[in-house]
Every structure is written in structure tokens, then in C-alpha cells.
Design a protein around this motif. Structure first.
Motif, PDB file in Angstrom:
ATOM      1  N   SER A  92       0.851  -1.198   0.000  1.00 39.62           N
ATOM      2  CA  SER A  92       0.000   0.000   0.000  1.00 39.62           C
ATOM      3  C   SER A  92       0.880   1.239   0.000  1.00 39.62           C
ATOM      4  O   SER A  92       0.447   2.335  -0.356  1.00 39.62           O
ATOM      5  CB  SER A  92      -0.996  -0.005   1.165  1.00 39.62           C
ATOM      6  OG  SER A  92      -0.347  -0.096   2.392  1.00 39.62           O
ATOM      7  N   ASP A  93       2.123   1.059   0.372  1.00 34.67           N
ATOM      8  CA  ASP A  93       3.154   2.080   0.187  1.00 34.67           C
ATOM      9  C   ASP A  93       3.081   2.768  -1.178  1.00 34.67           C
ATOM     10  O   ASP A  93       3.114   3.982  -1.286  1.00 34.67           O
ATOM     11  CB  ASP A  93       4.490   1.316   0.170  1.00 34.67           C
ATOM     12  CG  ASP A  93       5.457   1.831   1.174  1.00 34.67           C
ATOM     13  OD1 ASP A  93       5.306   1.445   2.344  1.00 34.67           O
ATOM     14  OD2 ASP A  93       6.321   2.608   0.768  1.00 34.67           O
ATOM     15  N   PHE A 117       2.981   7.073  10.172  1.00 35.68           N
ATOM     16  CA  PHE A 117       3.759   6.308   9.202  1.00 35.68           C
ATOM     17  C   PHE A 117       4.680   7.230   8.381  1.00 35.68           C
ATOM     18  O   PHE A 117       4.215   8.189   7.759  1.00 35.68           O
ATOM     19  CB  PHE A 117       2.785   5.561   8.283  1.00 35.68           C
ATOM     20  CG  PHE A 117       3.433   4.500   7.442  1.00 35.68           C
ATOM     21  CD1 PHE A 117       4.288   3.560   7.992  1.00 35.68           C
ATOM     22  CD2 PHE A 117       3.159   4.438   6.082  1.00 35.68           C
ATOM     23  CE1 PHE A 117       4.861   2.567   7.203  1.00 35.68           C
ATOM     24  CE2 PHE A 117       3.731   3.440   5.284  1.00 35.68           C
ATOM     25  CZ  PHE A 117       4.582   2.512   5.850  1.00 35.68           C
ATOM     26  N   TYR A 120       4.342   8.816   4.544  1.00 35.27           N
ATOM     27  CA  TYR A 120       3.497   9.951   4.141  1.00 35.27           C
ATOM     28  C   TYR A 120       4.390  11.167   3.893  1.00 35.27           C
ATOM     29  O   TYR A 120       4.246  11.879   2.909  1.00 35.27           O
ATOM     30  CB  TYR A 120       2.457  10.316   5.209  1.00 35.27           C
ATOM     31  CG  TYR A 120       1.619   9.178   5.746  1.00 35.27           C
ATOM     32  CD1 TYR A 120       1.332   8.065   4.967  1.00 35.27           C
ATOM     33  CD2 TYR A 120       1.086   9.232   7.036  1.00 35.27           C
ATOM     34  CE1 TYR A 120       0.562   7.030   5.468  1.00 35.27           C
ATOM     35  CE2 TYR A 120       0.310   8.211   7.539  1.00 35.27           C
ATOM     36  CZ  TYR A 120       0.054   7.103   6.764  1.00 35.27           C
ATOM     37  OH  TYR A 120      -0.711   6.088   7.268  1.00 35.27           O
ATOM     38  N   CYS A 160      -4.184   7.450  10.074  1.00 32.88           N
ATOM     39  CA  CYS A 160      -3.683   6.078  10.131  1.00 32.88           C
ATOM     40  C   CYS A 160      -4.455   5.369  11.251  1.00 32.88           C
ATOM     41  O   CYS A 160      -4.267   5.656  12.432  1.00 32.88           O
ATOM     42  CB  CYS A 160      -2.185   6.111  10.410  1.00 32.88           C
ATOM     43  SG  CYS A 160      -1.377   4.541  10.168  1.00 32.88           S
ATOM     44  N   ASN A 164       0.510   3.547  13.073  1.00 34.15           N
ATOM     45  CA  ASN A 164       1.863   3.002  13.190  1.00 34.15           C
ATOM     46  C   ASN A 164       2.788   4.222  13.245  1.00 34.15           C
ATOM     47  O   ASN A 164       2.655   5.087  12.373  1.00 34.15           O
ATOM     48  CB  ASN A 164       2.172   2.149  11.953  1.00 34.15           C
ATOM     49  CG  ASN A 164       3.584   1.604  11.968  1.00 34.15           C
ATOM     50  OD1 ASN A 164       4.252   1.615  12.989  1.00 34.15           O
ATOM     51  ND2 ASN A 164       4.041   1.131  10.818  1.00 34.15           N
ATOM     52  N   ASP A 191      -5.530   5.057   6.258  1.00 36.52           N
ATOM     53  CA  ASP A 191      -4.607   3.930   6.151  1.00 36.52           C
ATOM     54  C   ASP A 191      -5.029   2.834   7.124  1.00 36.52           C
ATOM     55  O   ASP A 191      -4.867   2.966   8.336  1.00 36.52           O
ATOM     56  CB  ASP A 191      -3.185   4.420   6.438  1.00 36.52           C
ATOM     57  CG  ASP A 191      -2.142   3.351   6.155  1.00 36.52           C
ATOM     58  OD1 ASP A 191      -2.502   2.157   6.111  1.00 36.52           O
ATOM     59  OD2 ASP A 191      -0.964   3.708   5.982  1.00 36.52           O
ATOM     60  N   TYR A 194      -3.632  -1.906   9.691  1.00 33.37           N
ATOM     61  CA  TYR A 194      -3.854  -2.790  10.844  1.00 33.37           C
ATOM     62  C   TYR A 194      -5.330  -2.933  11.184  1.00 33.37           C
ATOM     63  O   TYR A 194      -5.686  -3.311  12.299  1.00 33.37           O
ATOM     64  CB  TYR A 194      -3.080  -2.270  12.063  1.00 33.37           C
ATOM     65  CG  TYR A 194      -1.614  -2.139  11.784  1.00 33.37           C
ATOM     66  CD1 TYR A 194      -0.757  -3.229  11.941  1.00 33.37           C
ATOM     67  CD2 TYR A 194      -1.081  -0.938  11.317  1.00 33.37           C
ATOM     68  CE1 TYR A 194       0.595  -3.121  11.649  1.00 33.37           C
ATOM     69  CE2 TYR A 194       0.262  -0.817  11.016  1.00 33.37           C
ATOM     70  CZ  TYR A 194       1.095  -1.907  11.179  1.00 33.37           C
ATOM     71  OH  TYR A 194       2.422  -1.804  10.884  1.00 33.37           O
ATOM     72  N   THR A 224      -3.461  -3.635   3.188  1.00 34.66           N
ATOM     73  CA  THR A 224      -2.231  -4.325   2.786  1.00 34.66           C
ATOM     74  C   THR A 224      -2.279  -5.808   3.138  1.00 34.66           C
ATOM     75  O   THR A 224      -2.978  -6.203   4.075  1.00 34.66           O
ATOM     76  CB  THR A 224      -1.002  -3.681   3.459  1.00 34.66           C
ATOM     77  OG1 THR A 224       0.169  -4.399   3.051  1.00 34.66           O
ATOM     78  CG2 THR A 224      -1.085  -3.726   4.981  1.00 34.66           C
ATOM     79  N   CYS A 236       2.334  -6.442  -1.677  1.00 32.34           N
ATOM     80  CA  CYS A 236       0.994  -6.399  -2.247  1.00 32.34           C
ATOM     81  C   CYS A 236       0.055  -5.619  -1.324  1.00 32.34           C
ATOM     82  O   CYS A 236      -0.135  -5.981  -0.169  1.00 32.34           O
ATOM     83  CB  CYS A 236       0.486  -7.842  -2.441  1.00 32.34           C
ATOM     84  SG  CYS A 236      -1.018  -7.947  -3.415  1.00 32.34           S
TER      85      CYS A 236
END
Ligand SMILES: *Cc1c(COP(=O)(O)O)cnc(C)c1O
Length: 364
Positions: A92-93, A117, A120, A160, A164, A191, A194, A224, A236
Motif C-alpha cells: 500500500s506504500d 507512518f 506519508y 492512520c 503506526n 490507512d 492494521y 495491505t 501487495c
């Protein structure tokens, strides 16, 4: 040689230390090293994926199906949306990068929580955009709204959920209220790396993706396969949004951006729900052991809705020292000193790995 000036102040992202590096630098046997630094699934991935990949490897000579038909169908079924609402990325990055390329530039700002994260900001800086962060480390919707209103040039806003590297998570109903107040021309990236964990721990954190992207045409949801599905090495991930957003993001995607194996891994992983739920159940059971360990040893932790826990220290201890000492004993964790926090982030391992973590920690 002169490079684009936006690169001058850019630091290279420091990924979690790989096991190979600890073997080389400290001469520790690979089997004695425990990596609790990158929030990978300690149980690996579904056996179903491994089995399918053996066969799929025979197709290594062929380019993958660039329409990603089967994977998109799988995701569309899961979220009850259409394939046209989905874009797949090399993690997903990559979708974060697409989002920023699509909306951010020198004349805009992007907004996020102070400690969130790192990608970003990194992808953001590549566009020359201004980076705005809240005063609070964790997500604070009042601060985010205040800054949003005070800066009229915000093009992308990141939430997020859960966050994270700190592990906290906003309640979904508060997020909905917040989204009502955001202009439809601002792209809000949610995002959910998780989410699989958060919704099991607390229903108030669960996001109904279909409902969210239907109500808010400016939301891009990210998911993700790297965390709960145990496929970090497969690169992926995906984005879910209105077909209009997705169509635009596709202009930024190069053909064959994920591999034949990554595609197959994602497709098969979606079919094994039991693997994921077993892992998540064990994760939260083991997390309690970390919470107890922290209490017993006189330091604090941030209640976490993820597969990691952030341990916070008082001034009498230094997180970088602790991370370094652990590393010398073969345990890799993430020091959050670089974020201005006296804390370490520890991925929840298998029961055996966690027991070893506690033993070694006590011997430092
Ligand atoms: C791990 C992670 C991602 C993306 O991981 P990929 O491996 O690139 O899919 C995105 N956001 C957060 C918050 C993460 O922790």
C-alpha cells in the motif's frame, strides 16, 4: 551533480534491520535472532499461499495479468464494492505515493499526526509539498481540524487507523463526524494497514469500507497483505475509493507493478480467513503479556490495536540504549528516538519469541 532541490532535505527511509545484517555485524547465528521490528506476521503466511506459489513460480517467464482481475474480484467481494473501486500497488506504500503524486505539489500542504507512518512525509517531500503535523504525537481530531481550517492549501490529509508506530486508534464514529467537516476537494487517506487487528479488539474501531467511500467521495482507503496476511515480502497492497479517484490513480501506475507471485499470494491469502483470525487471536493474547511485563518492570505502554506495542520509558532509561542492547543479544526492535520519543516499538512475536524477549530483556 545537482539534483532536484526537493531531494536535498530528504532522508533515506531506514527500514527495520534485516536478520542478515545482525548476523554479519554481531556474529549471531541466524536461528538465534528474533526480528520484532517490522510488524511482520510471526506465523508466516497461510499454507495455502505457499502451496499455490510453488505452482505459480513456473510462470515466472510471463508478465502478470496487468488487469489483476482475480485479485480485484476477491477484494471487491470482500468489501462489497466493484473492481473499478480498487487499485493494487506494490504494497500500500505505492498507493500512498500515487495519492501524493495525484494531489500534492509545491503549492499545497499535507496534514498528518505528529508521529505516524513515515512514508506519508517521505513521498510528500518528493512532490515539494509542505508537511504539516499536529502538536500531539497521537491522532487528535481537534488539532487536525484546527490546522485544516487554518491552512487552506491542504491537498491530502492522512489518518492512520490504527496508527503506526504508536498503535492507538480513533473511534470510527468520531472519524465520520470529522470527515463531514472536510472539503470534498481534499483527499483523505485512511490507512487501514492494521484494520484487521483493530476491529477484532474493539468494534468501535471497525471501518465499513463500502459505507465510508460511498458517503465520502474524497476518501481513499488503504489496505495491505503485509501485516495480518503475513505477506510483507510479496509487496501487495491496495486502495479502495470512488471510481473517479481510482481512475486517476491508475494514470500513475506503471504496468506490471506487482509480480505474478505477489498477485497469486494475495488471491490465495484472501481465501484463508481462518489463518488470519487464528493469528489475530494469538496476537492479542500475547500482547497482554507485554502489558503485564511493562507494568511489572516500571514502564508504560500505549494501548495498541495492532500487532505491535509501544513501550514508553521515563527519563531514567533511554530507548536507544535499550534497543542497542537488545540488538547485541539478537533481538531487533524499533527505537522511536528518531520520532522524539523515549520509546521502543516491539512487534508481537510467537509465544516462544515473546518468552525469549522477556528473558533477554530482564538480563540486559
Ligand atoms: C506496513 C504499513 C503500510 C504498508 O505496507 P506495505 O508493505 O507497503 O503494504 C502502510 N501503512 C502503514 C501504517 C503500515 O504500517
Amino acid at each position: 551533480m545537482k539534483f532536484n532541490s526537493v531531494l536535498d532535505n530528504l532522508k533515506i527511509y531506514e527500514a527495520g534491520k534485516p536478520i542478515e545484517l545482525v548476523v554479519r555485524e554481531y556474529g549471531i547465528d541466524a536461528k538465534d535472532i528474533i526480528k520484532l521490528a517490522s510488524n511482520e506476521n510471526p506465523r508466516g503466511c497461510s499454507p495455502r499461499v505457499i502451496e499455490a506459489l510453488k505452482d505459480e513460480a513456473k510462470k515466472a517467464n510471463l508478465y502478470p495479468d496487468d488487469s489483476m482481475y482475480e485479485l480485484k474480484e476477491g477484494l471487491a467481494n470482500k468489501f462489497e464494492v466493484k473492481s473499478e473501486n480498487i487499485i493494487v500497488g506494490a504494497g500500500s506504500d505505492q498507493v500512498i505515493n500515487f495519492a501524493l503524486q495525484a494531489k500534492a505539489n509545491e503549492n499545497t500542504s499535507i496534514l498528518m499526526a505528529r508521529t505516524t507512518f513515515a512514508m506519508y512525509e517521505i513521498y510528500g517531500r518528493q512532490t515539494g509539498t509542505k508537511i504539516l503535523k499536529t502538536p500531539s504525537h497521537t491522532h487528535n481530531l481537534d488539532e487536525l481540524l484546527e490546522m485544516y481550517k487554518a491552512n487552506l492549501d491542504i491537498s491530502v490529509l492522512f489518518l492512520c487507523l490504527p496508527n503506526n508506530p504508536l498503535g492507538e486508534c480513533l473511534d470510527t464514529k468520531d472519524v465520520y463526524e470529522f470527515l463531514e467537516k472536510i472539503d470534498k476537494d481534499t483527499l483523505v487517506v485512511i490507512d487501514g494497514a492494521y484494520q484487521e487487528y483493530a476491529k477484532v479488539k474493539d468494534k468501535n474501531k471497525e471501518i465499513n469500507i463500502k459505507d465510508m467511500i460511498t458517503k465520502f467521495s474524497n476518501v481513499l482507503y488503504l489496505g495491505t497483505f503485509s501485516k495480518a496476511y503475513g505477506l510483507g515480502g510479496m509487496r501487495c497492497g491496495y486502495g479502495v475509493a470512488s471510481s473517479k479517484i481510482i481512475k486517476t490513480l491508475h494514470k500513475l501506475r506503471s504496468p506490471f507493478n506487482i509480480t505474478t507471485l505477489s498477485l497469486r499470494a494475495g488471491i490465495e491469502a484472501l481465501k484463508d480467513k481462518e489463518f488470519v483470525s487464528t493469528c489475530i487471536e494469538e496476537n492479542f493474547k500475547e500482547m497482554v503479556r507485554y502489558e503485564e511485563f511493562a507494568s511489572q518492570n516500571g514502564f508504560d505502554f500505549i494501548p495498541s490495536y495492532t500487532n505491535f506495542i509501544t513501550l514508553k520509558y521515563n527519563d531514567d532509561k533511554n530507548s536507544s540504549d535499550i534497543a542497542q542492547k537488545l540488538l547485541k543479544k539478537g533481538i531487533i526492535v524499533r527505537d522511536l528516538g528518531a520520532y522524539g520519543m523515549n520509546a521502543i516499538r516491539v512487534t508481537i512475536g510467537t509465544p516462544e519469541q515473546n518468552t525469549k524477549f522477556f528473558q533477554i530483556y530482564k538480563s540486559l
